[in-house]
Scaffold this motif. Structure first.
Motif, PDB file in Angstrom:
ATOM      1  N   LEU A  24     -13.368  18.897 -73.765  1.00 20.70           N
ATOM      2  CA  LEU A  24     -12.399  18.701 -74.689  1.00 20.70           C
ATOM      3  C   LEU A  24     -11.603  17.313 -74.593  1.00 20.70           C
ATOM      4  N   THR A  25     -11.019  17.353 -73.221  1.00 20.48           N
ATOM      5  CA  THR A  25     -10.081  16.159 -73.041  1.00 20.48           C
ATOM      6  C   THR A  25     -10.832  14.877 -72.939  1.00 20.48           C
ATOM      7  N   SER A  26     -12.080  14.735 -72.611  1.00 18.31           N
ATOM      8  CA  SER A  26     -12.762  13.437 -72.397  1.00 18.31           C
ATOM      9  C   SER A  26     -13.234  12.908 -73.861  1.00 18.31           C
ATOM     10  N   ALA A  27     -13.272  14.092 -74.742  1.00 19.76           N
ATOM     11  CA  ALA A  27     -13.671  13.686 -76.249  1.00 19.76           C
ATOM     12  C   ALA A  27     -12.247  13.013 -77.002  1.00 19.76           C
ATOM     13  N   LEU A  28     -11.157  13.619 -76.473  1.00 18.45           N
ATOM     14  CA  LEU A  28      -9.760  13.391 -76.947  1.00 18.45           C
ATOM     15  C   LEU A  28      -9.497  11.863 -76.633  1.00 18.45           C
ATOM     16  N   THR A  29      -9.828  11.537 -75.329  1.00 19.95           N
ATOM     17  CA  THR A  29      -9.809  10.187 -75.091  1.00 19.95           C
ATOM     18  C   THR A  29     -10.503   9.175 -75.374  1.00 19.95           C
ATOM     19  N   ALA A  30     -11.940   9.723 -75.544  1.00 21.05           N
ATOM     20  CA  ALA A  30     -12.862   8.530 -76.132  1.00 21.05           C
ATOM     21  C   ALA A  30     -12.468   8.195 -77.468  1.00 21.05           C
ATOM     22  N   ALA A  39      -3.368  15.521 -70.375  1.00 22.81           N
ATOM     23  CA  ALA A  39      -3.827  17.163 -71.116  1.00 22.81           C
ATOM     24  C   ALA A  39      -4.488  18.055 -70.085  1.00 22.81           C
ATOM     25  N   LEU A  40      -5.518  17.275 -69.124  1.00 20.86           N
ATOM     26  CA  LEU A  40      -6.318  17.879 -68.266  1.00 20.86           C
ATOM     27  C   LEU A  40      -5.509  18.246 -66.914  1.00 20.86           C
ATOM     28  N   LEU A  41      -4.960  17.568 -66.685  1.00 18.69           N
ATOM     29  CA  LEU A  41      -3.754  17.683 -65.444  1.00 18.69           C
ATOM     30  C   LEU A  41      -3.008  18.932 -65.626  1.00 18.69           C
ATOM     31  N   ALA A  42      -2.519  18.907 -66.983  1.00 21.61           N
ATOM     32  CA  ALA A  42      -1.879  20.162 -67.187  1.00 21.61           C
ATOM     33  C   ALA A  42      -2.331  21.415 -67.134  1.00 21.61           C
ATOM     34  N   VAL A  43      -3.670  21.447 -67.523  1.00 20.79           N
ATOM     35  CA  VAL A  43      -4.454  22.695 -67.638  1.00 20.79           C
ATOM     36  C   VAL A  43      -4.803  23.127 -66.053  1.00 20.79           C
ATOM     37  N   MET A  44      -5.080  21.988 -65.310  1.00 19.63           N
ATOM     38  CA  MET A  44      -5.636  22.249 -63.887  1.00 19.63           C
ATOM     39  C   MET A  44      -4.207  22.613 -63.245  1.00 19.63           C
ATOM     40  N   ALA A  45      -3.237  22.294 -63.185  1.00 18.59           N
ATOM     41  CA  ALA A  45      -1.914  22.362 -62.417  1.00 18.59           C
ATOM     42  C   ALA A  45      -1.703  23.970 -62.629  1.00 18.59           C
ATOM     43  N   GLY A 144       2.287   4.852 -59.030  1.00 16.75           N
ATOM     44  CA  GLY A 144       2.470   5.951 -59.965  1.00 16.75           C
ATOM     45  C   GLY A 144       1.305   7.138 -59.953  1.00 16.75           C
ATOM     46  N   THR A 145       0.157   6.684 -59.969  1.00 18.03           N
ATOM     47  CA  THR A 145      -1.077   7.685 -59.961  1.00 18.03           C
ATOM     48  C   THR A 145      -1.042   8.378 -58.604  1.00 18.03           C
ATOM     49  N   MET A 146      -0.526   8.090 -57.504  1.00 16.64           N
ATOM     50  CA  MET A 146      -0.554   8.841 -56.395  1.00 16.64           C
ATOM     51  C   MET A 146       0.489   9.899 -56.419  1.00 16.64           C
ATOM     52  N   ILE A 147       1.521   9.761 -57.413  1.00 17.04           N
ATOM     53  CA  ILE A 147       2.578  10.665 -57.394  1.00 17.04           C
ATOM     54  C   ILE A 147       2.466  11.690 -58.322  1.00 17.04           C
ATOM     55  N   VAL A 148       2.114  11.106 -59.763  1.00 17.83           N
ATOM     56  CA  VAL A 148       1.957  11.983 -61.009  1.00 17.83           C
ATOM     57  C   VAL A 148       0.659  12.258 -61.451  1.00 17.83           C
ATOM     58  N   GLY A 149      -0.287  11.562 -60.983  1.00 11.77           N
ATOM     59  CA  GLY A 149      -1.700  11.660 -61.159  1.00 11.77           C
ATOM     60  C   GLY A 149      -2.304  10.949 -62.615  1.00 11.77           C
ATOM     61  N   ALA A 150      -1.446  11.426 -63.916  1.00  9.84           N
ATOM     62  CA  ALA A 150      -1.912  10.759 -65.157  1.00  9.84           C
ATOM     63  C   ALA A 150      -1.137   9.634 -65.241  1.00  9.84           C
ATOM     64  N   THR A 151      -1.491   8.419 -65.289  1.00  9.29           N
ATOM     65  CA  THR A 151      -0.913   7.224 -65.678  1.00  9.29           C
ATOM     66  C   THR A 151      -1.544   6.300 -66.676  1.00  9.29           C
ATOM     67  N   GLY A 152      -2.516   6.943 -67.215  1.00  9.11           N
ATOM     68  CA  GLY A 152      -3.436   6.428 -68.230  1.00  9.11           C
ATOM     69  C   GLY A 152      -2.386   5.735 -69.299  1.00  9.11           C
ATOM     70  N   PRO A 153      -1.410   6.487 -69.951  1.00  8.14           N
ATOM     71  CA  PRO A 153      -0.552   6.085 -71.070  1.00  8.14           C
ATOM     72  C   PRO A 153       0.076   4.571 -70.499  1.00  8.14           C
ATOM     73  N   MET A 154       0.391   4.726 -69.248  1.00 16.58           N
ATOM     74  CA  MET A 154       1.035   3.378 -68.953  1.00 16.58           C
ATOM     75  C   MET A 154       0.207   2.259 -68.762  1.00 16.58           C
ATOM     76  N   VAL A 155      -1.164   2.465 -68.411  1.00 16.17           N
ATOM     77  CA  VAL A 155      -2.054   1.458 -68.498  1.00 16.17           C
ATOM     78  C   VAL A 155      -2.432   1.299 -69.792  1.00 16.17           C
ATOM     79  N   ALA A 156      -2.447   2.065 -70.703  1.00 15.36           N
ATOM     80  CA  ALA A 156      -2.692   1.733 -72.351  1.00 15.36           C
ATOM     81  C   ALA A 156      -1.839   0.727 -72.602  1.00 15.36           C
ATOM     82  N   GLY A 157      -0.534   1.228 -72.476  1.00  9.86           N
ATOM     83  CA  GLY A 157       0.671   0.427 -72.902  1.00  9.86           C
ATOM     84  C   GLY A 157       0.399  -1.009 -72.550  1.00  9.86           C
TER      85      GLY A 157
END
Length: 253
Positions: A24-30, A39-45, A144-157
């Motif tokens: 689901l989350t891969s489809a969302l990102t694509a 979203a996946l990080l929140a589920v896994m946590a 940041g990715t070593m600390i909080v994991g999901a930094t995709g939004p920062m890279v996207a910005g």
């Protein structure tokens, strides 16, 4: 024998939930450009030990972004990727000791503010590539990715500041994340993380994520550019709000 395929830290049911959510989350990102990793990080946590969360999430995201890069490879803007890689290599090298020094709440607030800035700032005409910006952005997001994991939004910005259209934006973002997650996985391996116990679950999550990427890419190709832009900005705002809220909650504890 079947249960031996599941790490002792999680239940078979939760392993199934992770595999489904990877799709689901891969489809969302694509389709939307970002959001799936967070979203996946929140589920896994919710069902994984903290010691395994960042390495396993990084490996799954590597697979998801790699499939997206391969599918959309013709749209990748390689000069942006190369300068981002330079900064990421430095950021990952510094990330482990910095991660131990910076509180998770501070990192989340900083990431949330950066995303808000990237969404709400006045848009200018696309300018020639700012190499220093991408080196610094690669370094900071890798720390940041070593600390909080999901930094995709920062890279996207960071990438969206170049005024790219939907396919080049998503393809270039995916390629940058492949490199960043790859470096992170290497760092966790050198730190002694035991990958073997998680291998069957990782293979299943990466395979389901590749299927989700294929579906999301088909949706993206048929999505009008204006609608994509609105959805992209709304997703960025929601993710920044989530990071800020999590950071403030952690700060007040």
């Amino acid at each position: 024998m079947t249960f031996s395929l599941i790490p002792a830290e999680i239940t078979p049911l939760f392993a199934g939930v992770m595999v489904f959510c990877s799709f689901l989350t891969s489809a969302l990102t694509a389709a939307m450009g970002l959001g799936g990793g967070t979203a996946l990080l929140a589920v896994m946590a919710a069902g994984m030990p903290v010691s395994s969360l960042m390495p396993v999430h990084g490996m799954v995201q590597l697979g998801s972004n790699l499939s997206r890069t391969l599918i959309q490879r013709m749209h990748v803007v390689w000069p942006l990727v190369l300068w981002f890689l330079l900064g990421s290599a430095v950021g990952i090298a510094l990330g482990a000791p910095v991660a131990a020094a910076i509180p998770d709440s501070v990192a989340r607030i900083a990431l949330g503010l950066f995303i808000l800035w990237s969404v709400l700032r006045r848009r200018a005409e696309a300018k020639p590539l700012n190499r220093a910006l991408f080196v610094i952005g690669g370094g900071l997001s890798s720390i940041g990715t070593m600390i909080v994991g999901a930094t995709g939004p920062m890279v996207a910005g960071l990438i969206s500041s170049q005024g790219l259209k939907k396919q080049p934006l998503i393809a270039t973002h995916a390629t940058c994340m492949v490199l960043q997650h790859g470096l992170k996985i290497l760092a966790f391996g050198l730190m002694g993380f035991a990958w073997a116990a998680w291998l069957p679950v990782l293979v299943a999550m990466i395979a389901s994520g590749a299927l989700g990427t294929w579906l999301g890419t088909r949706m993206l190709d048929n999505l009008p550019e204006r609608i994509f832009r609105v959805a992209f900005r709304l997703t960025m705002l929601l993710l920044s709000g989530q990071l800020l809220w999590q950071g403030i909650q952690g700060w007040l504890r």
